[in-house]
Design a protein around this motif. Sequence first.
Motif, mmCIF file in Angstrom:
data_model
loop_
_atom_site.group_PDB
_atom_site.id
_atom_site.type_symbol
_atom_site.label_atom_id
_atom_site.label_comp_id
_atom_site.label_asym_id
_atom_site.label_seq_id
_atom_site.Cartn_x
_atom_site.Cartn_y
_atom_site.Cartn_z
ATOM 1 N N PHE A 176 3.609 5.257 3.851
ATOM 2 C CA PHE A 176 3.104 4.627 2.386
ATOM 3 C C PHE A 176 2.808 5.382 1.346
ATOM 4 C CE2 PHE A 176 -0.274 2.124 6.058
ATOM 5 C CZ PHE A 176 0.656 1.117 5.213
ATOM 6 N N ASN A 177 3.039 5.147 -0.237
ATOM 7 C CA ASN A 177 2.153 5.897 -0.917
ATOM 8 C C ASN A 177 1.083 6.583 -0.965
ATOM 9 O OD1 ASN A 177 4.475 5.149 -2.748
ATOM 10 N ND2 ASN A 177 3.513 3.320 -3.700
ATOM 11 N N GLY A 178 0.823 7.463 -2.170
ATOM 12 C CA GLY A 178 -0.561 8.516 -1.593
ATOM 13 C C GLY A 178 -1.291 8.297 -2.976
ATOM 14 N N ILE A 179 -3.021 8.759 -3.022
ATOM 15 C CA ILE A 179 -3.359 8.776 -3.925
ATOM 16 C C ILE A 179 -3.880 10.763 -3.859
ATOM 17 C CG2 ILE A 179 -5.113 8.166 -3.505
ATOM 18 C CD1 ILE A 179 -4.974 7.144 -6.293
ATOM 19 N N ASP A 180 -4.250 11.137 -5.439
ATOM 20 C CA ASP A 180 -4.732 12.595 -5.673
ATOM 21 C C ASP A 180 -6.601 11.936 -5.345
ATOM 22 O OD1 ASP A 180 -6.313 14.746 -5.735
ATOM 23 O OD2 ASP A 180 -4.106 15.444 -7.068
ATOM 24 N N ALA A 365 -20.139 -5.932 -4.098
ATOM 25 C CA ALA A 365 -19.022 -6.147 -5.147
ATOM 26 C C ALA A 365 -19.536 -4.053 -4.417
ATOM 27 C CB ALA A 365 -18.933 -5.965 -6.009
ATOM 28 N N HIS A 366 -20.689 -3.767 -4.842
ATOM 29 C CA HIS A 366 -20.779 -2.388 -4.622
ATOM 30 C C HIS A 366 -20.446 -1.417 -3.624
ATOM 31 C CE1 HIS A 366 -23.615 -2.745 -8.018
ATOM 32 N NE2 HIS A 366 -22.431 -2.139 -9.153
ATOM 33 N N ALA A 367 -20.736 -2.748 -1.768
ATOM 34 C CA ALA A 367 -20.278 -2.242 -0.468
ATOM 35 C C ALA A 367 -18.714 -1.934 -0.501
ATOM 36 C CB ALA A 367 -21.305 -2.847 -0.159
ATOM 37 N N MET A 368 -18.431 -2.895 -1.512
ATOM 38 C CA MET A 368 -16.954 -2.995 -1.090
ATOM 39 C C MET A 368 -16.281 -2.329 -1.821
ATOM 40 S SD MET A 368 -15.866 -7.452 -1.585
ATOM 41 C CE MET A 368 -15.684 -8.365 0.086
ATOM 42 N N GLY A 369 -16.522 -1.647 -3.314
ATOM 43 C CA GLY A 369 -16.207 -0.422 -3.680
ATOM 44 C C GLY A 369 -16.503 0.699 -2.788
ATOM 45 N N ARG A 370 -17.547 1.091 -2.456
ATOM 46 C CA ARG A 370 -17.614 2.459 -1.678
ATOM 47 C C ARG A 370 -16.706 1.865 0.157
ATOM 48 N NH1 ARG A 370 -23.169 0.463 -2.913
ATOM 49 N NH2 ARG A 370 -23.680 -0.395 -0.567
ATOM 50 N N ALA A 371 -16.498 0.941 0.099
ATOM 51 C CA ALA A 371 -15.563 1.356 1.649
ATOM 52 C C ALA A 371 -14.282 1.184 1.030
ATOM 53 C CB ALA A 371 -15.659 -0.591 1.715
ATOM 54 N N GLY A 372 -13.750 0.930 -0.594
ATOM 55 C CA GLY A 372 -12.490 0.989 -0.531
ATOM 56 C C GLY A 372 -12.051 2.515 -0.884
ATOM 57 N N ARG A 373 -13.293 3.379 -1.453
ATOM 58 C CA ARG A 373 -12.697 4.560 -1.801
ATOM 59 C C ARG A 373 -13.462 5.188 -0.345
ATOM 60 N NH1 ARG A 373 -12.207 9.023 -4.577
ATOM 61 N NH2 ARG A 373 -12.641 11.138 -3.904
ATOM 62 N N VAL A 377 -9.528 8.004 1.480
ATOM 63 C CA VAL A 377 -9.163 9.234 1.396
ATOM 64 C C VAL A 377 -8.919 9.020 2.870
ATOM 65 C CG1 VAL A 377 -11.121 10.754 2.152
ATOM 66 C CG2 VAL A 377 -11.470 9.632 0.365
ATOM 67 N N GLU A 378 -9.158 8.319 3.821
ATOM 68 C CA GLU A 378 -8.756 7.653 5.122
ATOM 69 C C GLU A 378 -7.608 7.716 5.157
ATOM 70 O OE1 GLU A 378 -11.434 6.108 7.710
ATOM 71 O OE2 GLU A 378 -12.901 7.203 7.392
ATOM 72 N N VAL A 379 -6.667 6.789 4.577
ATOM 73 C CA VAL A 379 -5.589 6.550 4.967
ATOM 74 C C VAL A 379 -3.957 6.582 3.436
ATOM 75 C CG1 VAL A 379 -4.080 4.743 4.879
ATOM 76 C CG2 VAL A 379 -6.354 4.580 6.025
ATOM 77 N N PHE A 380 -5.096 7.683 2.820
ATOM 78 C CA PHE A 380 -3.616 7.402 1.445
ATOM 79 C C PHE A 380 -3.847 7.897 0.893
ATOM 80 C CE2 PHE A 380 -4.908 2.029 1.202
ATOM 81 C CZ PHE A 380 -4.319 2.407 2.573
ATOM 82 N N SER A 381 -4.740 9.679 1.806
ATOM 83 C CA SER A 381 -4.439 11.272 1.184
ATOM 84 C C SER A 381 -2.822 11.650 1.204
ATOM 85 C CB SER A 381 -5.474 12.259 1.987
ATOM 86 O OG SER A 381 -4.601 11.636 2.840
ATOM 87 N N TRP A 382 -2.399 12.443 0.101
ATOM 88 C CA TRP A 382 -1.253 12.700 -0.292
ATOM 89 C C TRP A 382 -1.445 14.321 0.922
ATOM 90 C CZ3 TRP A 382 2.636 10.624 -2.296
ATOM 91 C CH2 TRP A 382 2.723 9.613 -2.421
ATOM 92 N N PRO A 383 -2.162 14.565 1.186
ATOM 93 C CA PRO A 383 -1.264 15.843 2.857
ATOM 94 C C PRO A 383 -0.129 15.275 3.445
ATOM 95 C CG PRO A 383 -3.208 16.714 0.980
ATOM 96 C CD PRO A 383 -3.196 14.747 0.980
#
Length: 405
Positions: A176-180, A365-373, A377-383
């Motif tokens: 997958f692509n990642g994100i910092d 919408a706010h709950a979705m935003g928190r779940a998205g964050r 963190v769990e799936v798309f982290s760069w390390p």
Amino acid sequence: MRVSLLTREFPPEVYGGAGVHVEQLSAFLAPLVDLAVHCFGEPRASPLVAGTYEPWDALAGAAPHVSALRMMSVDLAMTAGVADADLVHSHTWYTNLAGHLSALTYGIPHVATTHSLEPLRPWKAEQLGGGYALSRFCERTALEAADRIIAVSRQMRDDVLKCYPAIDPDRVEVIFNGIDTELYHPDPGTDVLVRYGLDPERPIVTFVGRITRQKGLVHLLEAAPRIDPAGQLVLCAGAPDTAEIAAEVERLVAEVRARRGGVTWIRQVLPRREIVQLLSHTAVFVCPSIYEPFGLVNVEAMACESAVVASAVGGIPEVVVHGKTGLLVSFQPSDDLYGTPADPAAYAAGLAEAVNRLIADPARAHAMGRAGRQRVVEVFSWPAIAERTVALYRRMLDRAAPRQA
């Protein structure tokens, strides 16, 4: 292990998701391997950059095919510049050919990351003319010969094998692509919003992307008159592919302003800090793409705790979890060459309906935003992604024949 990363884009010249990917991947690869970045353009200040390359002066002219020939001239120069590498890793068709030529010239492995596929972007013929045949040639030649292909999503892997059936499926690996997540995180500040005339107390609906058929901005603008006028529509959109699509977007924006108002169009490329703040205050981020192998922009929005409304195409359903981190809108392509919706009116209506559902239910919408964050963190982290990439490099070098002189 000496790895040469081949890319068109590198800071400060970054204009798309592939460029963001390379920028961040290189930062996390650098502590793990002896990394040298080779990119298009003028010299860079970054110590990671070992070579920069400009198109040949002899290839001048405004014809669309000349642009593709200029890119190919950079590939030739880039090949000459990576003579000391143990492995080359190319990104996009712009440098895939350089990776292929490096493998032939030096007898080293070539790893290619597919961020998109030229056969699935036929609207580029409108932009490049005969140059589109050249870009397809570069991509096909390089991918069919690459030692390993990294697909940025499972759907992208399927697309690679469908477009290029000569490729052995065992040579295509999903990373997958990642994100910092330190760079992309919620920003409570509002100075950027105020500068662009936005009201932090009203819901903001945001689009970020280039003005190209692929990104589906035209379909969002067709949906816009149906979007609740309580929502402020923010379009971070520039760099049109052609004069024709630029004129079409100009006309549609004018129509939306006349019918509902509340449109802020930001045409320049915003600094990351400004994008992060805007996404942090976005009630609904909209990705109406008709082709999106991964959709890094959705990950960026999720990292900033924005709920996402996106088309269910390509790798997007592997990023956005329907009903948890956002809402997916069904997309059925027509039989034409351009992948346009079979029913454009129905697609636009679906986008508007999904956006309105979240505007009407800010708690959801706010709950979705928190779940998205949390998902980012769990799936798309760069390390973890960088470690997987280096493990692939090691496997390729273990299998490679002794390097040619």
